[in-house]
Design a protein around this motif. Structure first.
Motif, PDB file in Angstrom:
ATOM      1  N   PHE B  10      59.836  -5.435  62.853  1.00  0.00           N
ATOM      2  CA  PHE B  10      60.827  -6.025  62.098  1.00  0.00           C
ATOM      3  C   PHE B  10      60.571  -5.844  60.454  1.00  0.00           C
ATOM      4  CE2 PHE B  10      63.480  -7.850  65.138  1.00  0.00           C
ATOM      5  CZ  PHE B  10      62.997  -8.147  66.231  1.00  0.00           C
ATOM      6  N   GLU B  11      59.336  -6.095  60.026  1.00  0.00           N
ATOM      7  CA  GLU B  11      59.163  -5.911  58.732  1.00  0.00           C
ATOM      8  C   GLU B  11      59.479  -4.390  58.422  1.00  0.00           C
ATOM      9  OE1 GLU B  11      57.077  -8.048  60.168  1.00  0.00           O
ATOM     10  OE2 GLU B  11      57.553  -9.636  58.899  1.00  0.00           O
ATOM     11  N   TRP B  12      58.773  -3.336  59.190  1.00  0.00           N
ATOM     12  CA  TRP B  12      59.077  -2.129  59.064  1.00  0.00           C
ATOM     13  C   TRP B  12      60.599  -1.689  58.851  1.00  0.00           C
ATOM     14  CZ3 TRP B  12      61.169   2.137  61.847  1.00  0.00           C
ATOM     15  CH2 TRP B  12      60.819   3.294  60.860  1.00  0.00           C
ATOM     16  N   LEU B  13      61.243  -2.253  59.753  1.00  0.00           N
ATOM     17  CA  LEU B  13      62.864  -1.885  59.917  1.00  0.00           C
ATOM     18  C   LEU B  13      63.410  -2.338  58.713  1.00  0.00           C
ATOM     19  CD1 LEU B  13      63.876  -2.470  63.643  1.00  0.00           C
ATOM     20  CD2 LEU B  13      64.212  -0.492  62.182  1.00  0.00           C
ATOM     21  N   ASN B  14      63.040  -3.420  58.225  1.00  0.00           N
ATOM     22  CA  ASN B  14      63.508  -4.269  57.130  1.00  0.00           C
ATOM     23  C   ASN B  14      63.409  -3.563  56.010  1.00  0.00           C
ATOM     24  OD1 ASN B  14      64.870  -6.010  55.610  1.00  0.00           O
ATOM     25  ND2 ASN B  14      63.623  -7.717  55.969  1.00  0.00           N
ATOM     26  N   GLU B  15      62.301  -3.044  55.578  1.00  0.00           N
ATOM     27  CA  GLU B  15      61.808  -2.389  54.473  1.00  0.00           C
ATOM     28  C   GLU B  15      62.416  -1.057  54.202  1.00  0.00           C
ATOM     29  OE1 GLU B  15      58.870  -3.485  55.724  1.00  0.00           O
ATOM     30  OE2 GLU B  15      59.011  -5.254  54.256  1.00  0.00           O
ATOM     31  N   VAL B  19      66.983  -2.552  53.871  1.00  0.00           N
ATOM     32  CA  VAL B  19      67.085  -2.865  52.320  1.00  0.00           C
ATOM     33  C   VAL B  19      67.649  -1.500  51.523  1.00  0.00           C
ATOM     34  CG1 VAL B  19      65.733  -3.048  50.112  1.00  0.00           C
ATOM     35  CG2 VAL B  19      65.190  -4.434  52.533  1.00  0.00           C
ATOM     36  N   PRO B  20      67.191  -0.281  51.921  1.00  0.00           N
ATOM     37  CA  PRO B  20      67.894   0.773  50.919  1.00  0.00           C
ATOM     38  C   PRO B  20      69.353   1.001  51.289  1.00  0.00           C
ATOM     39  CG  PRO B  20      66.469   1.539  52.656  1.00  0.00           C
ATOM     40  CD  PRO B  20      66.084   0.277  52.598  1.00  0.00           C
ATOM     41  N   ILE B  21      69.831   0.596  52.569  1.00  0.00           N
ATOM     42  CA  ILE B  21      71.404   0.718  52.769  1.00  0.00           C
ATOM     43  C   ILE B  21      72.242  -0.313  52.254  1.00  0.00           C
ATOM     44  CG2 ILE B  21      72.955   0.768  54.591  1.00  0.00           C
ATOM     45  CD1 ILE B  21      70.817   2.229  56.484  1.00  0.00           C
ATOM     46  N   VAL B  22      71.455  -1.594  52.507  1.00  0.00           N
ATOM     47  CA  VAL B  22      72.391  -2.793  52.219  1.00  0.00           C
ATOM     48  C   VAL B  22      71.880  -3.553  50.970  1.00  0.00           C
ATOM     49  CG1 VAL B  22      73.222  -4.925  53.274  1.00  0.00           C
ATOM     50  CG2 VAL B  22      73.032  -2.955  54.605  1.00  0.00           C
ATOM     51  N   GLY B  23      70.669  -3.402  50.683  1.00  0.00           N
ATOM     52  CA  GLY B  23      70.176  -4.169  49.698  1.00  0.00           C
ATOM     53  C   GLY B  23      69.842  -5.662  50.136  1.00  0.00           C
ATOM     54  N   ASP B  24      68.790  -6.211  49.466  1.00  0.00           N
ATOM     55  CA  ASP B  24      68.539  -7.590  49.901  1.00  0.00           C
ATOM     56  C   ASP B  24      69.403  -8.564  48.894  1.00  0.00           C
ATOM     57  OD1 ASP B  24      67.369  -7.286  47.677  1.00  0.00           O
ATOM     58  OD2 ASP B  24      65.372  -7.388  48.224  1.00  0.00           O
ATOM     59  N   ILE B  29      71.060 -10.189  53.347  1.00  0.00           N
ATOM     60  CA  ILE B  29      70.805 -11.421  53.986  1.00  0.00           C
ATOM     61  C   ILE B  29      71.563 -11.559  55.396  1.00  0.00           C
ATOM     62  CG2 ILE B  29      70.207 -13.703  54.203  1.00  0.00           C
ATOM     63  CD1 ILE B  29      69.350 -13.453  51.105  1.00  0.00           C
ATOM     64  N   LEU B  30      72.828 -11.507  54.951  1.00  0.00           N
ATOM     65  CA  LEU B  30      73.761 -11.824  55.804  1.00  0.00           C
ATOM     66  C   LEU B  30      73.562 -10.757  57.103  1.00  0.00           C
ATOM     67  CD1 LEU B  30      76.580 -13.205  56.979  1.00  0.00           C
ATOM     68  CD2 LEU B  30      77.696 -11.410  55.940  1.00  0.00           C
ATOM     69  N   VAL B  31      73.527  -9.406  56.851  1.00  0.00           N
ATOM     70  CA  VAL B  31      73.359  -8.543  57.992  1.00  0.00           C
ATOM     71  C   VAL B  31      72.454  -8.617  58.519  1.00  0.00           C
ATOM     72  CG1 VAL B  31      73.204  -5.962  58.067  1.00  0.00           C
ATOM     73  CG2 VAL B  31      75.034  -6.698  56.333  1.00  0.00           C
ATOM     74  N   ARG B  32      71.042  -8.959  57.829  1.00  0.00           N
ATOM     75  CA  ARG B  32      69.740  -9.018  58.594  1.00  0.00           C
ATOM     76  C   ARG B  32      69.814 -10.278  59.532  1.00  0.00           C
ATOM     77  NH1 ARG B  32      64.893 -11.295  58.515  1.00  0.00           N
ATOM     78  NH2 ARG B  32      65.382 -12.966  57.307  1.00  0.00           N
ATOM     79  N   ASN B  33      70.487 -11.344  59.133  1.00  0.00           N
ATOM     80  CA  ASN B  33      70.765 -12.378  60.097  1.00  0.00           C
ATOM     81  C   ASN B  33      71.474 -12.048  61.174  1.00  0.00           C
ATOM     82  OD1 ASN B  33      69.167 -13.926  58.520  1.00  0.00           O
ATOM     83  ND2 ASN B  33      70.497 -15.024  57.485  1.00  0.00           N
ATOM     84  N   LEU B  34      72.640 -11.197  60.898  1.00  0.00           N
ATOM     85  CA  LEU B  34      73.588 -10.859  62.082  1.00  0.00           C
ATOM     86  C   LEU B  34      72.684 -10.005  63.030  1.00  0.00           C
ATOM     87  CD1 LEU B  34      76.296 -11.432  62.231  1.00  0.00           C
ATOM     88  CD2 LEU B  34      77.000  -9.180  61.518  1.00  0.00           C
ATOM     89  N   ILE B  35      71.869  -9.161  62.532  1.00  0.00           N
ATOM     90  CA  ILE B  35      71.280  -8.307  63.391  1.00  0.00           C
ATOM     91  C   ILE B  35      70.188  -8.946  64.323  1.00  0.00           C
ATOM     92  CG2 ILE B  35      69.510  -6.491  63.697  1.00  0.00           C
ATOM     93  CD1 ILE B  35      70.838  -5.121  61.210  1.00  0.00           C
ATOM     94  N   LEU B  36      69.511  -9.912  63.634  1.00  0.00           N
ATOM     95  CA  LEU B  36      68.527 -10.927  64.210  1.00  0.00           C
ATOM     96  C   LEU B  36      69.156 -11.560  65.399  1.00  0.00           C
ATOM     97  CD1 LEU B  36      65.986 -12.350  61.615  1.00  0.00           C
ATOM     98  CD2 LEU B  36      65.582 -10.911  63.543  1.00  0.00           C
TER      99      LEU B  36
END
Lengths: 170, 349, 157, 368
Positions: B10-15, B19-24, B29-36
């Motif tokens: 998850f860390e590798w995917l996140n970095e 982050v490059p596509i959607v930015g943090d 954060i919303l997209v990250r939580n949605l995927i989780l």
């Protein structure tokens, strides 16, 4: 009816839709055949044989059939036993309460045609197919559990030949 | 053994993907939580399907029969067949039913069953979001399913369903208190309500410093209250087949019934997941990866609940409530007293 | 008590008229008029030499000329049994209920009323309970009853 | 409270289709919350007019009708009807036939009790004992299938004896069943008897007092659980029951738990009777010559048999022709359903389910 009434219509309009519906037919009817939940509805001697078929030696669960007490969640109604005139409206209402696609298995001589109570009886309905459409008849008084299992497999075979939005026609 | 810990994926995917596509920023954060959330939802519904199949096989072998054999090897695909069949069923809404309540009951039940998994630590670092009021959040969320049962009972305009709904209310009220108190004992020991803290507090002695050894009474009270929370025999009064035909889900057919059916199994998994996190040391354990330990312990607890179902008869409503208020509650207070005593006196030696 | 003792005891002690019917069964068989049924039942139920507590069976019989109600009673403690019956006119068959003495007579009498048309005076709820509610073909167990959709048994086999 | 709380009772149908009413019986319950205020049974859903049919059949043709009169212990029904008819004639049943009747009757009693205990467990939520008791019941049904070919409605005991002799491999199979049946009973005891929830659900629930037993002529295990030592095999002995020594288990609680224990103890007694009958069985033919058109004497008989559900009585009036003039059969459940409204008032719905199962009520005996 769930997905079945909308899906075939849209599938046909899309290009090459015919193949989709036939493939879909196969898969959907296969799953129906593999998990027929039967309504726990026994009136007379055949009910004891139905319970014995549910027990460990001739297990219904092997065929993926579990008993449901409420007609809403069951799709196979096993009419096991004598249906008298006083019981007939109850059977009709139970059948109407079942959700489509629903099937009926008439188990035992009494449900098929009055059985031993065919002659001289003033209160026995001569056969349950006088009030509800029956798909499979399992003769016997009471039929052996193997015969009942064979009847359930027959319901599965007959069901595989039907199209998934067939209930509108019936 | 670091490779097997899945947290780095998850860390590798996140970095380098997210982050490059959607930015943090906010949106990221919303997209990250949605995927989780979607991944947890997918994992859970898969586990629930396997639990349904496993329950039928366990119950079959306890009762000396085979269970599903015809679909796939040993009936593996049986639950898939059931699910696809239930999709096709006609969706009946009774004429005089209270439409809105009838429609929203299974939705709430389904949502609340999954909502509890935000704070459950599947492994070291494998947690959606580590709230610092984790355990309090879970206790709050699990009571929502009971509200949905009452809605189902009232909504389907059926006398048996109404009885089933009222029974589930009585059962929830009486078993929520001992469950909360038994968890309170653990919170007193760890000093914080965050689930990760609770698990980390049990990682001494090579991962065997479990709370069950120090508060066995608390564990027993929790298991009994948990069977009542998940509506499992001997407390399965809301949908007692023999008395209330099918209890609250008597009028539900097709997909709505499937949601109730699935939510029941997800509830069972939630309750055993909480049991492992709080009492059996969550994902602590030597050698094997952390999420594997969590899975083994939770499935062990689920097996325990299944064995309960196929051995015990069912309690009566008044016995059920009497047992909760007159037996479990005093024992829960005793457990807290014991934990307080242990904290102050024994651990100081 | 044996059959003869029973007969002699009952004929002496019972005030009303009791007529004995010859039968080669081990238990005595009495014929009682309809009016004396309740008195006779109370006598054999309460007398401490008889204590006929068990009403085993109460069946209506249609003998084409007249209607009969046959009672079988037995005593659990003293291990003896008794038959007795009343003969009633075929058309207007009426007898008093014995429900106060043997509570089990409630359903037996309701059934006799429903299937034979024998009226039991004083019975709390003589309502239909075996046949469907919309039953309009009279009393089916009578000999002269012909059903609408009854298929006769093929004779001559 | 300014205005009194407006309480309403709710009427609910434990209707013809309900998982816990054995067969089709409708109980109209008026309930206040969970407590039952009034219970009115509505029967007749299985009224198949057996009595009217029997009036148009010869005596030999009535036996299969009587099978369906009480389909869980149909051996006892055949036996009762055959016994009643034999009293109307001077037929002498051969010795071997009497022993075969006792063996089949007692085996059928064990099978019926197994079914009752399994279904009682099912109704109280314990689904597993149902499967265990049905496993033993299947063994007994194999024995019946070996002798008369049918699993449930046997038509085996005929007027004047038994339809056919038992095959040679019946003895070893029956002995093997009897040997393992003892510890199988201990298994059921282990699962159920000391189970605290089972005791909590059954102890002091639906108590039948001794006076009720007399008023409602309750018989069978339900009477013996209320302290009334009434067993027709001892009280009014028929056939050759006086040659076997067996105890009649009597309990004094009168509640569901004692009825369950009475049935468990009775099964062990029946197993010992079958064992004794197997040892003492003489050789000889199994049926005396009876023509299908046989005419009994003119007369009236009421004979009763100790069925697994209580006293089963047959009242036959014969007018000397080939067909019986009037047949009236009465089973034990007739009285047990009459008692239910008395003992269920004020209890809970869950108790009604427990009482209904412990009284072992099945509907064909009541509706005929």
């Amino acid at each position: 009816m769930g997905v079945n009434d909308k899906l075939p219509v849209h599938a046909e309009q899309s290009p090459g839709g015919g193949i989709i519906t036939t493939e879909l037919n196969k898969i959907f009817t296969l799953t129906q055949a593999k998990s027929l939940w039967y309504l726990l509805f026994g009136t007379a001697c055949c009910a004891i044989e139905l319970m014995a078929t549910g027990a460990s030696r001739y297990d219904f669960d092997r065929l993926g059939m579990i008993f449901r007490a409420s007609p809403r969640q069951s799709d196979l109604m096993i009419v096991a036993g004598t249906i008298t005139y006083k019981m007939a409206p109850v059977v009709k209402r139970l059948y109407d309460q079942m959700a489509e696609p629903r099937y009926v298995l008439a188990m035992g001589g009494c449900a098929i045609g009055g059985g031993p109570f065919h002659y001289d009886s003033y209160s026995v309905l001569q056969g349950v197919d006088k009030i509800i459409p029956v798909d499979v008849f399992v003769p016997g008084c009471p039929p052996r559990p193997e015969a009942l299992l064979q009847g359930c497999l027959e319901v599965g075979k007959k069901l595989r030949t039907q199209k998934i939005d067939d209930w509108r026609v019936r | 053994m670091e490779i097997l810990e899945l947290a780095w994926i998850f860390e590798w995917l996140n970095e380098n993907l997210l982050v490059p596509i959607v930015g943090d920023g906010e949106f990221g954060i919303l997209v990250r939580n949605l995927i989780l959330a979607c991944s947890v939802f997918g994992l859970l519904s898969l586990i629930a399907l396997c639990l349904v199949w496993w329950e039928r096989k366990v119950s079959a072998h306890i009762q000396q029969r085979f269970g599903p054999m015809m679909t796939g090897w040993h009936g593996i695909l049986q639950t898939v067949a059931d699910a696809v069949k239930l999709i096709q069923k006609e969706d009946i809404v009774p004429a005089l039913a209270d439409r809105k309540v009838f429609f929203w009951a299974p939705v709430i039940c389904f949502v609340c069953a999954f909502a509890a998994y935000i704070v459950i630590p599947f492994g070291d670092g494998l947690i959606v979001s580590d709230l610092n009021v984790g355990i309090l959040y879970i206790i709050a969320i699990t009571t929502f399913t009971i509200i949905s049962l009452m809605m189902a009972g009232w909504g389907s305009n059926n006398k048996y369903a109404l009885l089933g709904g009222m029974r589930s209310a009585a059962q929830a009220v009486s078993y929520e208190v001992p469950m909360a108190l038994s968890i309170l004992g653990v919170v007193m020991v760890t000093g914080s309500m965050s689930m990760q803290e609770i698990v980390k507090a049990q990682s001494a002695w090579y991962g065997f410093h479990w709370n069950i050894f120090f508060q066995p009474l608390g564990f027993v009270i929790y298991v009994i209250a948990a069977t009542a929370e998940a509506n499992r025999t001997p407390f399965d009064l809301p949908e007692a087949e023999q008395e209330l035909v099918a209890g609250f889900n008597i009028e539900y057919s097709g997909m709505k019934f499937a949601m109730f059916f699935l939510a029941e199994f997800v509830n069972m998994f939630t309750v055993s997941a909480i049991a492992t996190t709080v009492f059996l040391g969550g994902w602590n354990g030597p050698w094997l990866p952390s999420w594997f330990w969590f899975l083994i312990k939770t499935l062990g607890m689920v097996f325990l609940f299944m064995v309960f179902r196929w051995t015990y008869p069912r309690l009566r409503v008044d016995q059920l409530m009497e047992f909760a208020w007159k037996v479990l509650l005093p024992l829960a207070f005793l457990n807290i007293l014991w934990v307080g005593l242990y904290e102050e006196v024994f651990s100081k030696w | 008590m044996t059959k003869e003792e029973l007969i002699s005891y009952i004929q002496e002690n019972f005030s009303g008229k009791v007529e004995l019917i010859e039968n080669d069964m081990p238990e005595p068989y009495f014929l009682i008029e309809p009016k004396a049924i309740v008195a006779f039942s109370r006598f054999i139920h309460d007398d401490n030499k008889l204590i006929m507590h068990f009403l085993m069976n109460l069946s209506g019989v249609d003998t084409k000329e007249n209607m009969e109600v046959v009672y079988n009673v037995c005593s659990y403690r003293l291990k003896h049994r008794l038959f007795f019956k009343t003969v009633l006119p075929h058309e207007k068959a009426e007898v008093d209920t014995v429900k106060e003495i043997w509570a089990v007579a409630d359903w037996h009498e309701r059934e006799a009323w429903e299937l034979f048309g024998i009226n039991f005076n004083g019975h709390p709820n003589l309502t239909r309970f075996l046949l469907p509610d919309d039953w309009d073909q009279g009393h089916p167990l009578r000999k002269d009853w012909v059903g609408r959709d009854v298929i006769p048994f093929p004779e001559g086999k | 409270m300014a205005n009194k709380l407006h309480l309403e009772t709710m009427q609910i149908n434990m209707g013809p289709h309900h998982p816990s009413t054995h067969g089709v019986c409708r109980l109209i319950l008026t309930i206040d919350g969970e407590n039952i205020v009034e219970c009115v049974p509505d029967i007749g859903f299985l009224h198949r007019s057996i009595e009217k049919i029997c009036e148009n059949r010869t005596y030999a043709q009535c036996i299969p009708m009587m099978d369906r009169f009480e389909y869980v212990t149909s051996m006892m029904c055949n036996w009762g009807f055959a016994l009643a008819t034999e009293k109307l004639t001077d037929l002498v049943v051969p010795e071997r036939a009497e022993y075969l009747r006792v063996i089949m009757g007692e085996l059928n009693r064990i099978a019926s009790h197994l079914l009752c205990i399994g279904v009682t467990g099912l109704d109280l939520g314990a689904l597993t004992p149902f499967l265990y008791t049905f496993r033993e019941r299947e063994d007994i049904l194999d024995l019946f299938e070996m002798t008369c070919g049918q699993r449930l409605t046997y038509n085996y005991i005929r007027i004047g004896g038994v339809s056919r002799d038992i095959p040679p491999e019946f003895f070893p199979k029956c002995k093997e069943f009897l040997d393992k049946f003892g510890e199988k009973c201990d298994d059921y005891e282990k699962v159920l008897t000391e189970n605290p929830i089972w005791i909590a659900r059954n102890r002091n629930v639906g108590v039948i007092t001794e006076q009720m037993v007399y008023d409602y002529a309750v018989s069978g295990p339900s009477a013996r659980a209320s302290g009334v030592n009434f067993d027709i095999r001892k009280h009014d002995p028929y056939s050759i029951y006086d040659r076997f020594d067996f105890k009649v288990p009597v309990f004094y609680g009168g509640d569901c738990y004692d009825r369950y224990r009475a049935r468990m103890a009775e099964m062990r007694q029946s197993a010992s009777i079958v064992r004794q009958a197997l040892d003492q069985m003489p050789e000889g033919d199994v049926r005396c010559k009876v023509s299908p058109k046989f005419k009994p004497k003119v007369g009236e008989v009421y004979s009763r048999v100790e069925n697994s559900r209580g006293e089963m009585g047959f009242h036959i009036i014969s007018d000397g022709t080939v067909k019986p003039f009037r047949v009236r059969a009465r089973g034990g459940s007739y009285n047990h359903l009459l008692v239910t409204p008395e003992i269920v008032r004020g209890l809970k719905i869950a108790d009604l389910v427990a009482i209904f199962a412990s009284l072992d009520i099945i509907m064909p005996e009541i509706d005929r």
